[in-house]
Design a protein around this motif. Structure first.
Motif, short mmCIF file in Angstrom:
data_model
loop_
_atom_site.label_atom_id
_atom_site.label_comp_id
_atom_site.label_asym_id
_atom_site.label_seq_id
_atom_site.Cartn_x
_atom_site.Cartn_y
_atom_site.Cartn_z
N TYR A 5 -7.66 14.01 -0.74
CA TYR A 5 -6.70 13.04 -0.21
C TYR A 5 -7.36 11.74 0.27
CZ TYR A 5 -3.15 16.76 -0.09
OH TYR A 5 -2.28 17.76 -0.44
N GLU A 6 -8.67 11.71 0.41
CA GLU A 6 -9.33 10.60 1.09
C GLU A 6 -10.37 9.91 0.21
OE1 GLU A 6 -9.39 12.14 5.68
OE2 GLU A 6 -10.77 13.10 4.27
N LEU A 11 -5.15 13.19 -4.76
CA LEU A 11 -5.67 12.23 -5.71
C LEU A 11 -5.97 12.93 -7.03
CD1 LEU A 11 -8.15 10.39 -3.32
CD2 LEU A 11 -6.05 9.43 -4.26
N ALA A 19 -4.85 2.94 5.53
CA ALA A 19 -6.07 2.21 5.17
C ALA A 19 -6.68 1.65 6.44
CB ALA A 19 -5.75 1.09 4.18
N LEU A 62 -0.20 5.06 -0.75
CA LEU A 62 -1.27 5.08 0.24
C LEU A 62 -0.67 5.26 1.63
CD1 LEU A 62 -4.37 4.75 0.25
CD2 LEU A 62 -4.01 2.35 0.83
N GLU A 63 -1.15 6.25 2.34
CA GLU A 63 -0.63 6.53 3.67
C GLU A 63 -1.31 5.68 4.74
OE1 GLU A 63 -0.69 10.23 6.86
OE2 GLU A 63 -0.79 10.66 4.73
N PHE A 86 0.83 -1.20 0.00
CA PHE A 86 0.00 0.00 0.00
C PHE A 86 0.87 1.25 0.00
CE2 PHE A 86 -4.01 -2.01 2.07
CZ PHE A 86 -4.26 -2.68 0.88
N LYS A 87 1.84 1.27 0.90
CA LYS A 87 2.71 2.44 1.03
C LYS A 87 3.55 2.66 -0.22
CE LYS A 87 2.90 2.22 6.08
NZ LYS A 87 2.03 3.41 6.22
N ALA A 102 -9.43 5.26 3.18
CA ALA A 102 -8.05 5.31 2.69
C ALA A 102 -7.62 6.76 2.57
CB ALA A 102 -7.93 4.60 1.35
N ARG A 103 -6.39 7.03 2.96
CA ARG A 103 -5.84 8.38 2.86
C ARG A 103 -4.54 8.31 2.05
NH1 ARG A 103 -6.07 9.79 7.93
NH2 ARG A 103 -3.96 9.17 8.51
N ASN A 104 -4.44 9.16 1.06
CA ASN A 104 -3.28 9.16 0.17
C ASN A 104 -2.24 10.16 0.65
OD1 ASN A 104 -2.70 7.57 -2.17
ND2 ASN A 104 -2.48 9.46 -3.33
#
Length: 442
Positions: free
Chosen positions: A422-423, A234, A211, A208-209, A203-204, A228-230
């Motif tokens: 971001y989410e 995005l 999940a 992806l920061e 993920f990272k 999920a937070r990027n």
């Protein structure tokens, strides 16, 4: 006289310094907290077991689960008191992709834990051993371990017990890992009773920061709320409604996507862009041409069977025993398959690239994607529809981003509910009857 005054002053200063430093000099070291003991893993979790039991009781009784009484709020509360566990405080658990997992539970009376272990001996072959000068109980057949102390019970299944147990027994106050610290400080799903935090490396690597998944349930389905937070903004967003293929009674796999990818086209360094390029390389797929041509609408359906007519050549002997080739038509049952895509002015160029690379090929009046069944193709304005049946499937207008995935009889519904800079928020629905029938689930 001066010496006496000086001595008194020095003694006074010394006494003041001693009184000030006394709490630090004789300070007792605080014992480690439960969260200090926890190891890092691919998945971290927190559960209020009594509250989860209360929330799922309606689901259990609706489906008349035979063992529902053994996981009810009242039963778990009684058992926890009998065996010295405090289930009103959160239980923490961790798991890895390799399959090993563990959990730490709060203990209210460690003198009662042994009663529970003796009860367990009547159900499984439990042996005693000593690790790190502490008594450990092992169920060898399951490769599972139990160990307890004055304020915790540790349960583990997997091959790395000694390493993890060493951390649990030898940690100090404040030794909490950065990952657990981030998880426990997370505000998202803070009030949910069962929360899972994903720490997967893949993920990272894809930007992806965070999940996080949280539990929710009703009498019909077990629901996972997904968040999920990027790390970076995005480059995709929800778009206006587009065409979907209508689902039928036999649909077992489905995917609907309606996204605005304008910014994605302009950012080839975006993790999603890179991931698509990486996946496409496996089959020499012209991913860049696809992104340039795709307008963000995709609808896919699979399920049931369709009857198609295929032409074939058969060698026959005539009345003079001469071999002749005869063209015949036969009906063939193929998997039901249909797909819809929206393209812009670059759509024709992309389709030509597919033909050039052999990913899409034409066989008489049919088309095939690699090893797909023979498909018919129809173009409706800027939409391409491929389908295995004789008739073009019906469509509808929708803005939903959702899907269905069926595996071994378990139909899982999922949806992307919202997107921000971001989410992303989504939902996963798992049928209760499959979830509780473990022999049929996955």
């Amino acid at each position: 006289m001066f010496k006496k005054i000086t001595l008194i002053v020095f003694l006074s200063i010394g006494l003041a310094v001693f009184l000030y430093l006394r709490p630090y000099i004789f300070k007792k070291e605080s014992p480690p907290r439960m969260e200090d003991r926890l190891p890092d893993a691919d998945f971290l979790g927190r559960a209020y077991l009594l509250e989860v039991a209360r929330e799922t009781s309606g689901m259990m009784y609706y489906h008349k689960i035979p063992f529902r009484d053994f996981i009810s709020y009242e039963f778990l509360l009684g058992q926890s008191k009998m065996y010295g566990l405090n289930l009103q405080l959160p239980a923490y658990f961790f798991a890895n992709e390799t399959g090993d997992w563990g959990s730490l539970l709060h203990v209210s009376d460690s003198s009662k834990i042994l009663q529970g272990i003796e009860r367990l001996r009547t159900l499984a072959d439990v042996s005693d051993t000593t690790i790190n000068n502490r008594k450990v109980y092992r169920i060898q057949k399951e490769n599972a371990y139990l160990a307890y102390d004055r304020n915790y019970l540790f349960v583990y299944k997997g091959p790395n017990f000694k390493i993890i147990f060493n951390r649990i027994t030898n940690c100090k106050h404040g030794d909490i890992t950065n990952t657990w610290k981030s998880f426990l400080r997370e505000k998202q799903f803070k009030d949910q009773k069962l929360v899972i935090y994903s720490n997967l490396k893949k993920f990272k690597e894809n930007g992806l920061e965070t999940a996080i998944f949280a539990h929710n349930s009703d009498s019909v389905s077990f629901t996972l709320l997904a968040y999920a937070r990027n790390k970076s903004p995005l480059n995709v967003s929800m778009k206006e409604p587009g065409k979907n293929l209508l689902s039928g009674d036999y649909t077992n796999k489905m995917l609907n996507i309606h996204l605005d990818i304008t910014k994605l086209r302009e950012n080839p360094e975006d993790p999603l862009y890179k991931w698509m390029m990486k996946m496409g390389k496996r089959i020499s797929f012209p991913t860049k041409d696809f992104i340039d041509a795709w307008e963000g609408d995709l609808s896919f359906r699979q399920g049931g069977y369709q009857i198609v007519q295929e032409t074939y050549i058969e060698s026959e002997l005539d009345e003079n025993f001469n071999v002749t080739e005869v063209e015949k038509v036969k009906e063939v049952k193929v998997p039901g398959f249909s797909m819809l895509l929206s393209f812009n002015k670059n759509g024709n160029r992309f389709m030509n690239k597919l033909f050039a690379k052999g990913i899409l090929r034409q066989e008489e009046n049919f088309y095939r994607f690699l090893f797909s069944p023979p498909l018919q193709m129809k173009k409706l304005k800027n939409y391409y529809i491929f389908h295995s049946g004789q008739y073009t499937p019906k469509t509808e207008i929708s803005a939903k981003n959702n899907g269905i995935w069926t595996t071994k009889g378990t139909k899982i519904d999922f949806s992307l509910d919202s997107l921000s800079k971001y989410e992303a928020f989504g939902t996963i629905y798992i049928p209760v009857d499959r979830l509780i029938s473990r022999s049929r689930f996955f």
